[in-house]
Scaffold this motif. Sequence first.
Motif, PDB file in Angstrom:
ATOM      1  N   MET A   1      -7.762  -2.431  -2.946  1.00  0.00           N
ATOM      2  CA  MET A   1      -6.682  -1.439  -2.982  1.00  0.00           C
ATOM      3  C   MET A   1      -6.864  -0.482  -4.148  1.00  0.00           C
ATOM      4  SD  MET A   1      -3.374  -3.835  -2.133  1.00  0.00           S
ATOM      5  CE  MET A   1      -3.269  -4.754  -0.601  1.00  0.00           C
TER       6      MET A   1
ATOM      7  N   TYR B   1      -7.204   3.491  -3.759  1.00  0.00           N
ATOM      8  CA  TYR B   1      -6.232   4.446  -4.288  1.00  0.00           C
ATOM      9  C   TYR B   1      -6.908   5.596  -5.032  1.00  0.00           C
ATOM     10  CZ  TYR B   1      -2.722   0.800  -3.383  1.00  0.00           C
ATOM     11  OH  TYR B   1      -1.918  -0.134  -2.796  1.00  0.00           O
TER      12      TYR B   1
ATOM     13  N   GLN C   1       1.573   1.959  -3.451  1.00  0.00           N
ATOM     14  CA  GLN C   1       0.394   1.834  -4.309  1.00  0.00           C
ATOM     15  C   GLN C   1       0.520   0.638  -5.259  1.00  0.00           C
ATOM     16  OE1 GLN C   1      -0.778   5.617  -6.088  1.00  0.00           O
ATOM     17  NE2 GLN C   1      -1.904   6.042  -4.213  1.00  0.00           N
TER      18      GLN C   1
ATOM     19  N   THR D   1       0.672   2.510   7.617  1.00  0.00           N
ATOM     20  CA  THR D   1       0.889   2.338   6.177  1.00  0.00           C
ATOM     21  C   THR D   1       1.996   3.265   5.656  1.00  0.00           C
ATOM     22  OG1 THR D   1      -0.866   3.938   5.711  1.00  0.00           O
ATOM     23  CG2 THR D   1      -1.494   1.616   5.747  1.00  0.00           C
TER      24      THR D   1
ATOM     25  N   ILE E   1       0.814  -1.222   0.000  1.00  0.00           N
ATOM     26  CA  ILE E   1       0.000   0.000   0.000  1.00  0.00           C
ATOM     27  C   ILE E   1       0.845   1.268   0.000  1.00  0.00           C
ATOM     28  CG2 ILE E   1      -1.670   1.345   1.359  1.00  0.00           C
ATOM     29  CD1 ILE E   1      -3.044  -1.268   2.095  1.00  0.00           C
TER      30      ILE E   1
END
Length: 269
Positions: free
Chosen positions: A36, A40, A25, A89, A22
């Motif tokens: 995910m 994003y 990305q 994260t 993460i």
Amino acid sequence: MDIFIILVANLLISIGFNQFLIPHQLLAGGISGIAMLIGYFSDLHIPILYFLLNLPIIVWGFVVIGRRFIIISLLSVAITSWMMTFIPTDGFVHAPILAAVFGGVLIGTGTGLLLRIGGSSAGFDIVGSILTRHYDFPLGGVLIVLNGVVIAALGYFKDNWDLALYSMLAIYITGVVVDMLHIKHVKVTAFIVTSKKEQMLEKMLRTPRGVTILKAEGAYSSMPSDVLMTVITRYELVELKRIVESVDEDAFVNIVETAGIWGKFNRLS
């Protein structure tokens, strides 16, 4: 022990997501990758998306695969979603390629551990497990194919094919590690020597596998005994062990890897 493995496996998966993929990305592929991808491009929380998107597939798996597999998968999704809410994260790896490699190793290890105890991390793991019940090929390879569409979407919408290729690397490594830990496509033959034939057969015949009864005699005792022979997948060894131990703790079991099979063999489970 199963509860401990579930917790450790989902911790590895959550760290792989939040600390490696993460922050750069990258995608894990499958349902987690879709969560995910949506996260994003929106303000939606990835853990919540991960949980909600997995629910329909878990219901499908409950119908096709069975209760234990899906209960572990549901627990896995819930625990992973919960752990992702407090694991930071920010990430500590700056190179995307290193994040892809080590993230893939952690996620693959966690997924493989769950599969070894008769569950999964849900998502495309369930889809792949359903497919491998019909055909003999490695589960990790199935996951790689299913994840291709998700990776292509990342490259297209981000207009950054480097991210897509890094994500494909992470998914490939995940698949390789899964196949190292979980080899469901491998068949084994189990020979069970027991004095409780009828009780053992009653439970074994509830599974889709056939059982052959062989008459035997103890070399030292000269007493007659029964040997139950069945061919199963490595995936089903966990359940067979539970059956044997619940019926006859004194049973002798010999597991032999099977090089190949011909004839009638139910591949639907």
